[in-house]
Scaffold this active site. Structure first.
Site: not given
Ligand code: SAH
Length: 347
Positions: A88, A101, A108, A112, A115, A334
């Site tokens: 996506e 983006c 991945c 986390c 996520c 995000c």
């Molecule tokens: N793997 C990289 C790239 C992902 S960026 C990283 O970890 O930075 C996506 C961003 O969205 C990251 O800062 C991630 O922590 C954040 N993110 C992930 N899930 C989210 C959620 N449910 N709500 C808000 N931000 C989120």
């Protein structure tokens, strides 16, 4: 799977001359790849060359199979890769330019808690050409060319951990900033990482001045480990040290991402700890209220809590902004980007 034409730099395409074609054909093939043309739409190449290219390479790394449009102007795309995997991407129009983006992996493996991208684990890395194809595809879709880009800013914030796919991500950065290609300045590119410390150091030494964005999300090891398993391998201290090193080498301010998760990281103590943690480091904190991800059951916090958190950061002179979340209604925000492979496979 065959490589795609976008996987190659201008220099690497010189195999075309080794095939016996004149030099100017290299430029024509390169330009067609940047314009994201399909073989059927390249009209200036001899049939013999097209046939030879077709035998060895895909004309493009992916195609858009679905577009979802949000009320706020955000668009989410589902791209189909040549092996059938689905990734996506999100297009966000802004006053100062349009941002795409971009994803770097199918799935991945960082796991986390909040996520969606890691729910099915890592399926595979994207090639540099597949990462670039996302940009070229949407640029062409929006009527852009190499000379007049429809996309001016890139955030490597789609699915995947860019530094876990280091070589392809670095190659992508070189390809996208090549003056002969779409030539997007590295200064307009943000690379977001969950904090793979040795890779941050390596990137800092490479003279690729992208904006480094670090997903912090918690101000102590205990809280961070609860949300981000990677913190066990690279703790907060080492992440902050790496951020300092990146700043010293590149002189680019570090951006920290901090998502508010109810009951985890949003109390006043966390705000104070966060302010102390980044003290003295030229940085900015991007705050964002957690976007709900159904499978995880984690939620964001109230506006009042956010206000108080920001007040404490302000009081401590820590630069911060609350990011408005775009594209929630299309699950394009995000952490909501996910690998659709399983759903696709099961029909
Ligand atoms: N793997 C990289 C790239 C992902 S960026 C990283 O970890 O930075 C996506 C961003 O969205 C990251 O800062 C991630 O922590 C954040 N993110 C992930 N899930 C989210 C959620 N449910 N709500 C808000 N931000 C989120």
């Amino acid at each position: 799977m065959k490589p795609c034409l976008q996987d190659f730099s201008f220099e690497e395409l010189s195999f075309i001359t080794e095939w016996g074609f004149p030099r100017f054909r290299v430029e024509q093939v390169y330009n067609a790849a940047i314009q994201y043309k399909s073989y059927d739409n390249i009209s200036n190449l001899p049939k013999a060359l097209i046939e030879k290219l077709k035998e060895n390479f895909a004309d493009r790394g992916l195609e858009i199979i679905k577009t979802l449009s949000s009320k706020d102007g955000t668009e989410k795309y589902l791209y189909r890769l040549n092996d059938g995997n689905i990734i996506e991407g999100v297009f966000m129009p802004h006053g100062y330019g349009d941002t795409l983006c971009v994803s770097t992996q199918v799935g991945c493996r960082m796991g986390c808690e909040f996520c969606a991208s890691g729910l099915g684990g890592l399926v595979r890395n994207l090639t540099a050409g597949e990462i670039l194809s996302q940009v070229l595809c949407v640029n062409a879709l929006k009527g852009g060319t190499a000379a007049k880009r429809a996309i001016t800013n890139i955030v490597l914030m789609g699915s995947g951990e860019p530094l876990d796919n280091f070589d392809n991500t670095v190659k992508f950065l070189r390809l996208i900033s090549d003056e002969r290609g779409i030539n997007i300045s590295l200064r307009n590119i943000s690379l977001s990482t969950c904090g793979l410390v040795p890779r941050i150091i390596e990137l800092a030494d490479m003279d690729l001045p992208v904006t480094l964005t670090i997903s912090l999300h918690a101000p102590s090891d205990k809280k961070r480990t609860a949300l981000m398993p990677i913190n066990k391998a690279h703790n907060l201290f080492s992440v902050i040290e790496a951020a300092k090193y990146y700043f010293e080498k590149t002189k680019r301010r570090i951006i920290f991402e901090y998502s508010f998760v109810e009951g985890e990281n949003s109390d006043t103590d966390s705000a104070k700890q966060l302010a102390a943690l980044v003290k003295g480091l030229p940085c900015h904190i991007n705050l964002i209220n957690l976007n709900f991800v159904e499978e995880k059951g984690l939620r964001g916090v109230s506006a009042a809590q956010i206000k108080e958190f920001m007040r404490i950061l302000d009081e401590n002179n820590v630069s911060n902004t609350l990011r408005r979340s775009m594209g929630n209604d299309i699950e394009g925000a995000c952490g909501q980007l996910r690998n659709k492979f399983a759903e696709n496979k099961n029909g």
